[in-house]
Motif scaffolding. Structure first.
Motif: not given
Length: 64
Positions: A1-6, A30-35, A61-62
Motif C-alpha cells: 500500500m502506497n501512502l502519502r501524508f499531509y 487503512l488495511r483493515k478498517p472496522g468502518e 483521500v483515495p
C-alpha cells in the motif's frame, strides 16, 4: 500500500505527528478498517483498531 501524508507547512512535519499518530498506525487502520464511510469534499473516514489495540479515526483521500 502506497501512502502519502499531509505535511504541515508551518512545521514541515507530518500532520499525523501533531495528533500523536505514526505511519504504521495509519496503515493498520487503512488495511483493515472496522468502518469506512464517505466524508466531506471527496474524503473518506476509516475507523478501526491498530495492531497495538488503539482506536483511531483516519481521514483520507483515495487516489483514482
Amino acid at each position: 500500500m502506497n501512502l502519502r501524508f499531509y505535511i504541515d507547512p508551518e512545521t514541515d512535519l507530518l500532520h499525523i505527528y501533531e495528533q500523536g499518530v505514526n505511519e504504521v498506525e495509519v496503515e493498520d487502520i487503512l488495511r483493515k478498517p472496522g468502518e469506512d464511510s464517505l466524508g466531506r469534499e471527496g474524503t473518506r473516514v476509516a475507523i478501526g483498531q491498530t495492531i497495538d489495540g488503539r482506536y483511531l479515526k483516519t481521514v483520507y483521500v483515495p487516489e483514482p
